[in-house]
Design a protein around this motif. Structure first.
Motif, PDB file in Angstrom:
ATOM      1  N   GLY A 240       0.819  -1.208   0.000  1.00 52.92           N
ATOM      2  CA  GLY A 240       0.000   0.000   0.000  1.00 52.92           C
ATOM      3  C   GLY A 240       0.851   1.254   0.000  1.00 52.92           C
ATOM      4  O   GLY A 240       2.073   1.201   0.048  1.00 52.92           O
TER       5      GLY A 240
ATOM      6  N   GLU B 155      -9.804   6.258  -0.366  1.00 50.41           N
ATOM      7  CA  GLU B 155      -9.508   7.110  -1.517  1.00 50.41           C
ATOM      8  C   GLU B 155      -9.265   8.541  -1.025  1.00 50.41           C
ATOM      9  O   GLU B 155     -10.069   9.069  -0.258  1.00 50.41           O
ATOM     10  CB  GLU B 155     -10.692   7.119  -2.490  1.00 50.41           C
ATOM     11  CG  GLU B 155     -10.674   5.978  -3.501  1.00 50.41           C
ATOM     12  CD  GLU B 155      -9.900   6.303  -4.782  1.00 50.41           C
ATOM     13  OE1 GLU B 155      -9.204   7.338  -4.801  1.00 50.41           O
ATOM     14  OE2 GLU B 155     -10.016   5.523  -5.735  1.00 50.41           O
TER      15      GLU B 155
ATOM     16  N   TYR C  12      -3.674   3.613   1.890  1.00 50.13           N
ATOM     17  CA  TYR C  12      -4.386   3.154   0.704  1.00 50.13           C
ATOM     18  C   TYR C  12      -3.841   1.800   0.271  1.00 50.13           C
ATOM     19  O   TYR C  12      -2.614   1.629   0.303  1.00 50.13           O
ATOM     20  CB  TYR C  12      -4.213   4.187  -0.422  1.00 50.13           C
ATOM     21  CG  TYR C  12      -4.921   3.817  -1.676  1.00 50.13           C
ATOM     22  CD1 TYR C  12      -6.260   4.132  -1.845  1.00 50.13           C
ATOM     23  CD2 TYR C  12      -4.270   3.102  -2.673  1.00 50.13           C
ATOM     24  CE1 TYR C  12      -6.930   3.759  -2.990  1.00 50.13           C
ATOM     25  CE2 TYR C  12      -4.945   2.723  -3.815  1.00 50.13           C
ATOM     26  CZ  TYR C  12      -6.261   3.049  -3.967  1.00 50.13           C
ATOM     27  OH  TYR C  12      -6.925   2.654  -5.088  1.00 50.13           O
ATOM     28  N   PRO C  13      -4.585   0.807  -0.181  1.00 45.04           N
ATOM     29  CA  PRO C  13      -6.048   0.720  -0.266  1.00 45.04           C
ATOM     30  C   PRO C  13      -6.695  -0.015   0.916  1.00 45.04           C
ATOM     31  O   PRO C  13      -7.117  -1.154   0.775  1.00 45.04           O
ATOM     32  CB  PRO C  13      -6.246  -0.079  -1.550  1.00 45.04           C
ATOM     33  CG  PRO C  13      -5.067  -1.036  -1.553  1.00 45.04           C
ATOM     34  CD  PRO C  13      -3.954  -0.362  -0.786  1.00 45.04           C
TER      35      PRO C  13
ATOM     36  N   SER D 125     -10.055  -1.664   0.275  1.00 48.44           N
ATOM     37  CA  SER D 125     -10.207  -2.842  -0.589  1.00 48.44           C
ATOM     38  C   SER D 125     -10.755  -3.970   0.279  1.00 48.44           C
ATOM     39  O   SER D 125     -10.255  -4.212   1.377  1.00 48.44           O
ATOM     40  CB  SER D 125      -8.848  -3.224  -1.180  1.00 48.44           C
ATOM     41  OG  SER D 125      -8.688  -4.625  -1.231  1.00 48.44           O
TER      42      SER D 125
ATOM     43  N   MET E 188      -8.786   5.280  -8.163  1.00 43.49           N
ATOM     44  CA  MET E 188      -9.511   4.305  -8.981  1.00 43.49           C
ATOM     45  C   MET E 188     -10.688   4.902  -9.733  1.00 43.49           C
ATOM     46  O   MET E 188     -11.431   4.178 -10.405  1.00 43.49           O
ATOM     47  CB  MET E 188     -10.007   3.142  -8.115  1.00 43.49           C
ATOM     48  CG  MET E 188      -8.895   2.235  -7.647  1.00 43.49           C
ATOM     49  SD  MET E 188      -9.503   0.769  -6.806  1.00 43.49           S
ATOM     50  CE  MET E 188     -10.050  -0.253  -8.170  1.00 43.49           C
TER      51      MET E 188
ATOM     52  N   GLU F  77      -6.250  -3.631  -9.403  1.00 52.38           N
ATOM     53  CA  GLU F  77      -6.231  -2.361 -10.128  1.00 52.38           C
ATOM     54  C   GLU F  77      -6.333  -1.158  -9.195  1.00 52.38           C
ATOM     55  O   GLU F  77      -6.953  -0.150  -9.522  1.00 52.38           O
ATOM     56  CB  GLU F  77      -7.340  -2.332 -11.191  1.00 52.38           C
ATOM     57  CG  GLU F  77      -7.143  -3.417 -12.240  1.00 52.38           C
ATOM     58  CD  GLU F  77      -8.280  -3.507 -13.256  1.00 52.38           C
ATOM     59  OE1 GLU F  77      -9.010  -2.514 -13.414  1.00 52.38           O
ATOM     60  OE2 GLU F  77      -8.417  -4.575 -13.874  1.00 52.38           O
ATOM     61  N   CYS F  78      -5.714  -1.268  -8.016  1.00 49.15           N
ATOM     62  CA  CYS F  78      -5.795  -0.181  -7.034  1.00 49.15           C
ATOM     63  C   CYS F  78      -4.925   1.002  -7.460  1.00 49.15           C
ATOM     64  O   CYS F  78      -5.121   2.108  -6.979  1.00 49.15           O
ATOM     65  CB  CYS F  78      -5.386  -0.676  -5.650  1.00 49.15           C
ATOM     66  SG  CYS F  78      -3.639  -1.121  -5.504  1.00 49.15           S
TER      67      CYS F  78
ATOM     68  N   SER G 243      -1.706   1.488  -6.850  1.00 50.37           N
ATOM     69  CA  SER G 243      -0.591   1.813  -5.961  1.00 50.37           C
ATOM     70  C   SER G 243       0.737   1.759  -6.716  1.00 50.37           C
ATOM     71  O   SER G 243       1.623   2.591  -6.514  1.00 50.37           O
ATOM     72  CB  SER G 243      -0.545   0.828  -4.790  1.00 50.37           C
ATOM     73  OG  SER G 243      -1.708   0.939  -4.020  1.00 50.37           O
TER      74      SER G 243
END
Lengths: 441, 342
Positions: free
Chosen positions: A6, A163, A230-231, A234, A329, A404-405, A407
């Motif tokens: 992250g 986010e 982040y994330p 998720s 995202m 598909e974050c 990072s």
């Protein structure tokens, strides 16, 4: 209470202290038929028909499908293809408001959720058109119906809001803690679990305190503060941070006995049961340095984004991007006529200088992406494989586990468009697998 | 467009993420050059203007060859990313301070052309360009490349006298079958400060460690490579020294003398030519340390850092392949999954 990998982007929570303001009624709304993951519903209204607020405009087509509802009372002006936030024009119902804003006559509260059966609760939630409000927009009732062979013992509420910029969940928890808690209760009952955990990033201590104070005495709901990283929001990483359970690769949260719902979804579930009101509005964070008056706005689903931006003072001249969702995202918009959907948590307006321009310079193998990837993939090498059309090798690198974050792309020294590579790589990999299967049979 | 206004704006359309950390190749290269400043200053302090001359020639040489190759191959200019300048600094630090001008220019050309450009430029080169040049020069011009100046100027008023490096002296003694106790070696403090013979940038362990700490602090290098590298040299040379103290130097001398600190913090950690995974970095570092020790203790050369790093560079793709982290949610590796189930 943390996960590995992250990133720590700048959070820019400009609107964290802004109380939600309600947008005045508009003359016109455009409600796309497809606003969730799954089959779009079938249109059940006709041109010229009078509708009440909350009246279904579509009926679900299959199990993984929900209705969309009229955001106000008025007349169906047109049924046609309209601009959609995903880019391509899609079927939608245009409603002209009659200014009355009268609820549809069938709408009535269902009383205390404690008196309703789980099956009844799930029906109410489906009929209210509820989907995950965190952004993924998966129909809520489907998540509440795990198959028998996958026993679920825990409900997790996602209040991480990892986010940058977005504060809509923060405001929902702060302004409606009791309703959120009741919503969690009814979700627990619908799901048949006795325990729920709420995960909130520790940059929203006030929201955590508000929820703790509002906890109904008859419910086992624990509120946990999580590292701000982040994330965190998720699903897989939220579950891991709270329970140390790892969702198996390729699996769903229910494979580790958990169902995750967004806190905003819990509020809307409460409204659907207590008041009988379908999902026709939501809190949207309108933010970024390219919008003049950032705010958290209660927006009706179907409001053109241009109207929401106008309500917030309009755009500055140096605007570079308008994004639905957050900067990591979110989906970029080309047409401000596109309407706010059920899953639209934010409208982010960035000035040109803030936007990352991806150049696709050669990878210098710095390893930043490997450290940042919360799925423990090797993005640098995966990116090279896609670039060199070596799609058959992507499986070995577990490309399908990529969430598909972004990072990796955020920390990439060469500003390579890694997420774009992996979106393409996944398609090509699936194509490759299909061909392999074809040649075997 | 139905509402007024939106048409007045031009939007950028691209895939997420829409923001970036702001770090880029240039900022990292700049930080590495900054981290080398103490080592360079120490070199200039001990070796005087000659060292400064080597530095300027090597940097100018590398940048000029970079410009030339970009033009020749029709590539966009890459001067701004500072990688050529950094190669120049590193090359200079790997040369004796008395190097003739042509040696430096040949080295710059080899580094940029044979070390980098022919592979496709920065990112595609398998070997550390500065080390490719150093080894090329060492093999082609052994006399000039081992013409060490021992810094004596500060205490004697002379500009410097030539002599062997500490490792070279020990190797020579071993070759003659003499005991180490008969060889005069600088004490630990002198080694730490850098008041010894050697390449201009490798002598002051203290100054280099300062820069290395800066890079670790900034997160530009990870601890795995320097710790693996230096750690394994300490262990192996330590064991050898314990067994035969008359024949083998102790681990402290091995760490502080020669190019180990420069190599472990600034050369082996070159991003392009070292592994991308943390485990891979540790394996790479240990590999460098083992090879360096083997060459120093039993090889023909007194120094083995350059060879060790280049050899490990060649193994980097293989190391990356076999040290991939276990993917999140991968409960067990395939090997175990294939066990028969009842």
């Amino acid at each position: 209470m943390k996960f590995k990998g992250g990133i720590h982007p700048d959070y820019h929570k400009l609107t964290a202290d802004h109380a939600t303001v309600v947008m005045p009624l508009l003359k016109r709304y455009v409600i796309p038929v497809s606003q969730h993951i799954g089959t779009p519903g079938e249109i059940i209204v006709e041109r010229g028909q009078e509708v009440g607020r909350g009246q279904p405009l579509t009926s679900p087509a299959g199990f993984v499908s929900v209705s969309v509802h009229a955001p106000t009372s008025g007349k169906v002006k047109k049924i046609a293809d309209f601009p959609h936030p995903l880019g391509k024009a899609q079927p939608a119902v245009e409603i002209t408001s009659d200014g009355e804003d009268a609820w549809f006559e069938d709408i009535a509260g269902h009383g205390d959720w404690r008196d309703l059966t789980p099956a009844r609760l799930k029906n109410i939630i489906r009929d209210a058109g509820l989907v995950g409000l965190g952004g993924a927009s998966f129909p809520t009732h489907v998540k509440l119906s795990p198959p028998k062979e996958k026993p679920v013992d825990l409900l997790i509420l996602n209040g991480a809001e990892c986010e940058p910029y977005l504060t809509s969940d923060h405001r929902v928890m702060l302004e409606h803690p009791a309703e959120v808690m009741e919503g969690i209760g009814l979700l627990m009952r619908a799901l048949g679990v006795r325990k729920a955990l709420v995960g909130i990033e520790n940059n929203k201590v006030d929201a955590g305190e508000a929820l703790k104070r509002a906890r109904p005495v008859d419910l086992d709901i624990k509120v946990h503060l999580l590292e701000t990283k982040y994330p965190q929001g998720s699903e897989k990483h939220l579950i891991y941070a709270l329970t140390k359970r790892q969702v198996p690769a390729g699996g769903l949260p229910m494979d580790s006995g958990v169902v995750v719902q967004n806190v905003g979804t819990a509020l809307s579930c409460h409204d659907a049961v207590k008041l009988g009101r379908p999902l026709t509005e939501r809190v949207v964070t309108v933010t970024g340095s390219a919008v003049r008056e950032p705010a958290n706005v209660m927006v009706r689903v179907g409001t053109p984004v241009a109207e929401v931006i106008d309500f917030c003072g309009g755009l500055t001249g140096d605007v570079g991007k308008v994004i639905f969702g957050g900067p990591m995202m979110g989906i970029v918009q080309s047409n401000l006529a596109a309407p706010v959907l059920k899953g639209t948590s934010g409208i982010l307006c960035l000035v040109e200088s803030e936007i990352s321009q991806f150049q696709g310079a050669p990878c210098i193998r710095c390893g930043n992406c490997v450290d940042a990837c919360p799925m423990f993939l090797v993005p640098s090498i995966m990116g090279l494989l896609v670039e060199r059309n070596r799609f058959a090798d992507l499986g070995e690198y577990h490309i399908t586990d990529c969430i598909e974050c972004g990072s990796c792309a955020y920390v990439c020294l060469s500003r390579r468009p890694l997420v774009q590579f992996f979106k393409r790589g996944k398609l090509e990999w699936h194509e490759h697998v299909k061909q392999l299967e074809g040649s075997v049979s | 467009m139905t509402s007024p206004g939106p048409g007045d704006f031009k939007f950028i359309i691209s895939v997420s993420p829409h923001v970036h950390s702001g770090q880029d190749v240039r900022s990292v290269m700049r930080d590495v050059i900054l981290a080398l400043v103490p080592g360079v200053l120490a070199g200039i302090w001990f070796f005087g203007f000659d060292a400064f001359r080597v530095l300027v020639l090597a940097v100018l040489g590398c940048v000029a060859f970079e410009i030339g190759m970009n033009r020749l191959l029709g590539r966009a200019s890459t001067i701004r990313d500072l990688s050529a300048a950094l190669t120049g600094v590193l090359l200079a630090m790997n040369l004796p301070s008395g190097s003739p001008w042509w040696l430096i220019i040949v080295g710059s050309g080899v580094a940029i052309i044979l070390g980098k450009a022919i592979y496709g430029g920065l990112g595609y080169n398998p070997f550390n360009p500065a080390l490719v040049a150093r080894v090329f020069l060492l093999i082609s011009f052994p006399v000039q490349m081992t013409h060490w100046v021992v810094p004596a100027g500060i205490t004697t008023g002379l500009d410097g006298i030539t002599g062997a490096t500490p490792l070279g002296a020990a190797k020579e003694a071993a070759g003659l079958g003499k005991s180490l106790s008969e060889t005069i070696l600088p004490d630990t403090l002198q080694l730490l400060l850098g008041n010894v013979g050697g390449s201009f940038g490798e002598v002051s362990a203290l100054a280099l460690l300062l820069g290395g700490a800066f890079l670790l602090y900034r997160g530009i290098i990870r601890w795995q490579i320097p710790v693996g590298f230096i750690g394994s040299v300490v262990v192996i040379t330590g064991i050898a020294h314990l067994l035969q103290p008359d024949r083998y130097l102790g681990p402290v001398v091995h760490v502080l003398a020669g190019g180990l600190i420069l190599g472990a913090f600034f050369m082996a950690t070159d991003m392009v030519t070292s592994p991308v995974t943390r485990t891979g970095m540790l394996v790479f570092g240990i590999g460098c340390g083992v090879l360096t020790s083997v060459i120093r203790l039993w090889g023909g050369y007194p120094e083995g850092v350059s060879f060790a790093i280049l050899l490990m560079n060649a193994l980097t793709p293989l190391i990356d392949r076999y040290t991939r982290p276990r993917v999140f949610g991968q409960v067990s590796r395939k090997l175990f999954e294939e066990a028969p189930s009842s």
